[in-house]
Design an enzyme around this catalytic site. Structure first.
Site, PDB file in Angstrom:
ATOM      1  CD  GLU A 132      -2.858   1.414   0.615  1.00  0.00           C
ATOM      2  OE1 GLU A 132      -2.593   1.700  -0.562  1.00  0.00           O
ATOM      3  OE2 GLU A 132      -4.008   1.312   1.048  1.00  0.00           O
ATOM      4  CB  THR A 185      -3.632   8.039  -1.695  1.00  0.00           C
ATOM      5  OG1 THR A 185      -4.776   7.280  -2.097  1.00  0.00           O
ATOM      6  CG2 THR A 185      -3.561   8.061  -0.189  1.00  0.00           C
TER       7      THR A 185
HETATM    8  N1  HSE Z   1      -6.267   7.104   5.383  1.00  0.00           N
HETATM    9  C1  HSE Z   1      -5.863   7.231   4.025  1.00  0.00           C
HETATM   10  C2  HSE Z   1      -5.969   8.689   3.615  1.00  0.00           C
HETATM   11  C3  HSE Z   1      -6.735   6.391   3.163  1.00  0.00           C
HETATM   12  O1  HSE Z   1      -7.039   9.271   3.845  1.00  0.00           O
HETATM   13  O2  HSE Z   1      -5.013   9.239   3.097  1.00  0.00           O
HETATM   14  C4  HSE Z   1      -6.365   6.417   1.713  1.00  0.00           C
HETATM   15  O3  HSE Z   1      -7.212   5.547   1.016  1.00  0.00           O
END
Ligand code: HSE
Length: 312
Positions: A132, A185
């Site tokens: 990830e 992201t």
């Molecule tokens: N917690 C992460 C973010 C999830 O919000 O950046 C990304 O899918």
């Protein structure tokens, strides 16, 4: 067993009050992967259908996650073969419903099965998180954990990793509106300020506690009251055209709460019962019609199982 075909579900991370720590697993929306043993050692990504993603093992989230599990597996089980991975992407990259996580979780789940399950599903979260990190620039488990374990998950801590699975109340449904734009992201993380005011930390902590308590006690009203985000949403919502409009439509039509799914651009709502979820989905769709962006919308039960074998 020499080959396994698996379903890797989509997920919603953050759930407003739990940035990087909360997530849930969706039903039916997801990728498929085929993983097979190969005479040639190491990991080879042989095919990716449905997305333009790198085939080089070290640049691919599934590849990196696969390397991470294999590196540890040799201490638990002896094997003298490698693995080939085929990925059939259905979840669009940069959609906010855990596209990269599905690939990372699928890779480690499939390899673990083919090795005879030397690791528990909880242990797999750590390996999947390594994959990830290639996509988001940092290790976070709030998508890979629910993808692997199903239901809701809380990452109680990262150092060491401590993941808690939480059962979903029976009548809880998720609605996800996915606008067809890409939000990476890493970009959505770059807009976040590293500092949080004490006032907002108090509000967010209270809500996270409320959400967990609501899930354990099947208290839908409490879940709804707790689905607030005073920290991340104000910094990110400008990345999502019409966000406020859609969120208001969901709330006005009886959703328990609504917010940004993961890093966006998907917008989620949680609802009590399928009828309300359908009504909310209709209202959210209607409110997005004028945005000038195509979208798709899903109504989903919370998936209690996570990633699963379709065929072996
Ligand atoms: N917690 C992460 C973010 C999830 O919000 O950046 C990304 O899918």
């Amino acid at each position: 067993m020499n080959e396994i075909k698996i379903f890797c579900p989509a997920t919603i991370a953050n759930l407003n009050c739990g940035f990087d720590v909360m997530g849930l697993c969706l039903d039916e929306i997801g990728d498929e992967m085929i993983i097979r043993k190969s005479i040639e050692k190491g990991i080879k990504i042989t095919k990716i259908i449905g997305a333009d993603l790198p085939l080089e093992t070290e640049k691919n989230v599934a590849g990196v996650a696969a390397l991470a599990i294999c590196k540890e597996a040799i201490h638990r089980v002896s094997f003298d073969y490698g693995f080939e991975i085929e990925i059939h992407k259905k979840i669009k990259a940069g959609s906010g419903i855990g596209s990269s996580s599905a690939s990372a979780a699928g890779a480690v789940f499939g390899i673990n099965e083919l090795l005879g399950k030397p690791f528990t599903k909880h242990e797999l979260v750590d390996f999947a998180m390594k994959g990830e990190a290639i996509a988001s620039g940092c290790e976070h488990a709030d998508n890979v954990a629910p993808c692997l374990l199903g239901g809701f998950t809380l990452v109680r801590g990262y150092n060491p990793l401590d993941v808690i699975r939480i059962e979903s109340p029976n009548e809880l449904y998720a609605v996800v509106l996915h606008p067809h734009i890409e939000v990476k992201t890493a970009d959505a993380r770059a807009v976040l300020s590293p500092n949080v005011s004490l006032k907002n930390a108090i509000i967010q902590t209270g809500n996270l506690g409320g959400l967990i308590a609501g899930l354990y006690t099947n208290d839908y009203e409490l879940i709804g009251r707790s689905l607030q985000d005073v920290i991340i949403e104000p910094m990110r919502k400008h990345l999502i055209p019409n966000f406020d409009h859609v969120k208001n439509a969901a709330i006005q039509n009886g959703a328990l709460g609504s917010g940004i799914s993961g890093a966006g651009p998907s917008i989620f709502a949680l609802c009590k019962g399928q009828n309300n979820a359908e009504k909310v989905a209709f209202a959210m769709s209607k409110s997005y019609k004028n945005a000038g962006i195509t979208f798709d919308i899903h109504v989903s039960k919370i998936n209690p199982n996570g990633v699963k074998t379709i065929k072996n």
